[in-house]
Design a protein around this motif. Structure first.
Motif, PDB file in Angstrom:
ATOM      1  N   THR A  91      41.056  46.708  32.454  1.00 61.93           N
ATOM      2  CA  THR A  91      41.847  46.232  31.375  1.00 61.93           C
ATOM      3  C   THR A  91      42.453  44.863  31.976  1.00 61.93           C
ATOM      4  O   THR A  91      42.986  44.807  32.844  1.00 61.93           O
ATOM      5  CB  THR A  91      43.258  47.066  31.109  1.00 61.93           C
ATOM      6  N   ILE A  92      42.242  43.867  31.337  1.00 63.24           N
ATOM      7  CA  ILE A  92      42.521  42.275  31.661  1.00 63.24           C
ATOM      8  C   ILE A  92      43.586  41.840  30.504  1.00 63.24           C
ATOM      9  O   ILE A  92      43.451  42.192  29.359  1.00 63.24           O
ATOM     10  CB  ILE A  92      41.358  41.501  32.002  1.00 63.24           C
ATOM     11  N   TYR A  93      44.509  41.055  31.220  1.00 64.89           N
ATOM     12  CA  TYR A  93      45.299  40.244  30.397  1.00 64.89           C
ATOM     13  C   TYR A  93      45.132  38.728  30.736  1.00 64.89           C
ATOM     14  O   TYR A  93      44.948  38.350  31.817  1.00 64.89           O
ATOM     15  CB  TYR A  93      46.818  40.368  30.290  1.00 64.89           C
ATOM     16  N   ILE A  94      44.733  37.837  29.639  1.00 65.64           N
ATOM     17  CA  ILE A  94      44.477  36.556  29.733  1.00 65.64           C
ATOM     18  C   ILE A  94      45.478  35.437  28.791  1.00 65.64           C
ATOM     19  O   ILE A  94      45.818  35.971  27.763  1.00 65.64           O
ATOM     20  CB  ILE A  94      42.940  36.295  29.264  1.00 65.64           C
ATOM     21  N   SER A  95      46.178  34.524  29.627  1.00 68.89           N
ATOM     22  CA  SER A  95      46.904  33.654  28.669  1.00 68.89           C
ATOM     23  C   SER A  95      46.033  32.459  28.297  1.00 68.89           C
ATOM     24  O   SER A  95      45.013  32.207  29.047  1.00 68.89           O
ATOM     25  CB  SER A  95      48.099  33.218  29.428  1.00 68.89           C
ATOM     26  N   ALA A 104      41.623  42.572  27.120  1.00 66.45           N
ATOM     27  CA  ALA A 104      40.355  42.879  26.882  1.00 66.45           C
ATOM     28  C   ALA A 104      39.968  43.985  28.107  1.00 66.45           C
ATOM     29  O   ALA A 104      40.737  44.258  28.657  1.00 66.45           O
ATOM     30  CB  ALA A 104      39.589  41.772  27.008  1.00 66.45           C
ATOM     31  N   GLN A 105      38.972  44.410  27.734  1.00 62.37           N
ATOM     32  CA  GLN A 105      38.272  45.230  28.667  1.00 62.37           C
ATOM     33  C   GLN A 105      36.875  44.780  29.350  1.00 62.37           C
ATOM     34  O   GLN A 105      36.299  44.104  28.400  1.00 62.37           O
ATOM     35  CB  GLN A 105      37.965  46.625  27.791  1.00 62.37           C
ATOM     36  N   THR A 106      36.695  45.174  30.577  1.00 66.34           N
ATOM     37  CA  THR A 106      35.372  44.433  31.163  1.00 66.34           C
ATOM     38  C   THR A 106      35.099  45.379  32.251  1.00 66.34           C
ATOM     39  O   THR A 106      36.034  46.232  32.851  1.00 66.34           O
ATOM     40  CB  THR A 106      35.731  43.126  31.533  1.00 66.34           C
ATOM     41  N   ASN A 107      33.976  45.138  32.458  1.00 61.10           N
ATOM     42  CA  ASN A 107      33.182  45.869  33.587  1.00 61.10           C
ATOM     43  C   ASN A 107      33.168  44.948  34.780  1.00 61.10           C
ATOM     44  O   ASN A 107      32.667  45.351  35.887  1.00 61.10           O
ATOM     45  CB  ASN A 107      31.759  46.729  33.253  1.00 61.10           C
ATOM     46  N   MET A 108      33.432  43.747  34.805  1.00 59.52           N
ATOM     47  CA  MET A 108      33.149  42.584  35.540  1.00 59.52           C
ATOM     48  C   MET A 108      34.152  42.764  36.776  1.00 59.52           C
ATOM     49  O   MET A 108      35.518  43.307  36.493  1.00 59.52           O
ATOM     50  CB  MET A 108      33.534  41.172  34.924  1.00 59.52           C
ATOM     51  N   SER A 109      34.034  42.062  37.797  1.00 60.23           N
ATOM     52  CA  SER A 109      34.746  41.929  38.735  1.00 60.23           C
ATOM     53  C   SER A 109      35.830  40.921  38.611  1.00 60.23           C
ATOM     54  O   SER A 109      35.726  40.178  37.729  1.00 60.23           O
ATOM     55  CB  SER A 109      34.327  41.436  40.209  1.00 60.23           C
ATOM     56  N   ILE A 110      36.930  40.672  39.347  1.00 62.52           N
ATOM     57  CA  ILE A 110      37.867  39.620  39.168  1.00 62.52           C
ATOM     58  C   ILE A 110      37.445  38.265  39.398  1.00 62.52           C
ATOM     59  O   ILE A 110      37.506  37.559  38.508  1.00 62.52           O
ATOM     60  CB  ILE A 110      39.357  39.791  40.223  1.00 62.52           C
ATOM     61  N   ASN A 136      46.336  38.571  46.528  1.00 65.32           N
ATOM     62  CA  ASN A 136      46.681  37.062  46.935  1.00 65.32           C
ATOM     63  C   ASN A 136      45.362  36.575  47.374  1.00 65.32           C
ATOM     64  O   ASN A 136      45.224  35.433  48.077  1.00 65.32           O
ATOM     65  CB  ASN A 136      47.620  37.056  48.029  1.00 65.32           C
ATOM     66  N   ASP A 137      44.265  37.171  47.173  1.00 67.16           N
ATOM     67  CA  ASP A 137      42.836  36.563  47.657  1.00 67.16           C
ATOM     68  C   ASP A 137      42.401  35.197  46.810  1.00 67.16           C
ATOM     69  O   ASP A 137      43.152  34.275  46.922  1.00 67.16           O
ATOM     70  CB  ASP A 137      41.799  37.702  47.677  1.00 67.16           C
ATOM     71  N   SER A 138      41.230  35.441  46.279  1.00 68.05           N
ATOM     72  CA  SER A 138      40.767  34.303  45.370  1.00 68.05           C
ATOM     73  C   SER A 138      41.851  33.788  44.323  1.00 68.05           C
ATOM     74  O   SER A 138      41.920  32.636  44.003  1.00 68.05           O
ATOM     75  CB  SER A 138      39.365  34.632  44.827  1.00 68.05           C
ATOM     76  N   VAL A 139      42.487  34.866  43.679  1.00 64.49           N
ATOM     77  CA  VAL A 139      43.363  34.571  42.423  1.00 64.49           C
ATOM     78  C   VAL A 139      44.739  35.348  42.855  1.00 64.49           C
ATOM     79  O   VAL A 139      44.527  36.634  43.341  1.00 64.49           O
ATOM     80  CB  VAL A 139      42.719  34.863  41.258  1.00 64.49           C
ATOM     81  N   GLU A 140      45.580  34.906  42.571  1.00 65.85           N
ATOM     82  CA  GLU A 140      46.887  35.637  42.705  1.00 65.85           C
ATOM     83  C   GLU A 140      47.318  36.635  41.548  1.00 65.85           C
ATOM     84  O   GLU A 140      47.208  35.979  40.391  1.00 65.85           O
ATOM     85  CB  GLU A 140      48.187  34.842  42.905  1.00 65.85           C
TER      86      GLU A 140
END
Length: 165
Positions: A4-8, A58-64, A105-109
């Motif tokens: 589950t992802i949230y995008i602004s 949204a829903q995804t099977n992708m990595s961050i 805190n890796d590639s994206v916080e």
């Protein structure tokens, strides 16, 4: 199992055009979207025209990393200028706010820090995920919005219609 992802989503250059284009790009890459209302807000951090802002789930099977690459690609397809200052007008701004309950805190916080200090992120997030718990603050988004100092930033819902093509 999907994430589950949230995008602004934000725009203050040809706002309606680029907000709709951004939503279309998200739909084409992630499928069905749950959307907050669209809010108009004053620019924060610089003098500029008002923004349109909303949050999509949204829903995804992708990595961050793959999700972030898709967001950058959608921004680029919509003439996002990357050579300007951080706080400046933009055609389209897509930020991954949350990826499941990941703290990173890796590639994206993650979760994105602005969830807690920008009304134009927190209010629409609280609208579509009121009972979800912020993985660091350990409070629901509804409670975080209730506690937020609403005198800091002003935003208001607007009429906005979008349907996937």
């Amino acid at each position: 199992m999907p994430h589950t992802i949230y995008i602004s989503i934000g725009s203050n250059i040809e706002r309606e055009k680029y907000t709709k284009a951004g939503l279309q790009g998200l739909y084409e890459n992630f499928g069905e979207l749950l959307l907050s209302r669209v809010y108009e807000s004053e620019s924060v951090g610089f003098q500029g025209s008002h923004f349109y802002n909303l949050v999509a789930k949204a829903q995804t099977n992708m990595s961050i990393e793959a999700v972030c690459q898709v967001l950058k690609l959608i921004e680029d397809q919509n003439k996002r200028e990357r050579s300007t200052e951080k706080f400046s007008p933009r055609t389209l701004d897509l930020d991954l706010l949350l990826f499941d309950k990941v703290i990173s805190n890796d590639s994206v916080e993650l979760p994105r820090p602005e969830i807690l200090y920008n009304a134009f992120v927190l209010q629409p997030l609280a609208e579509i995920a009121p009972h979800d718990i912020h993985p660091i603050a350990k409070k629901t988004y509804a409670v975080l919005w209730q506690e937020y100092d609403k005198t800091q930033q002003h935003l208001w819902p607007i009429e906005f219609n979008w349907r996937p093509l």
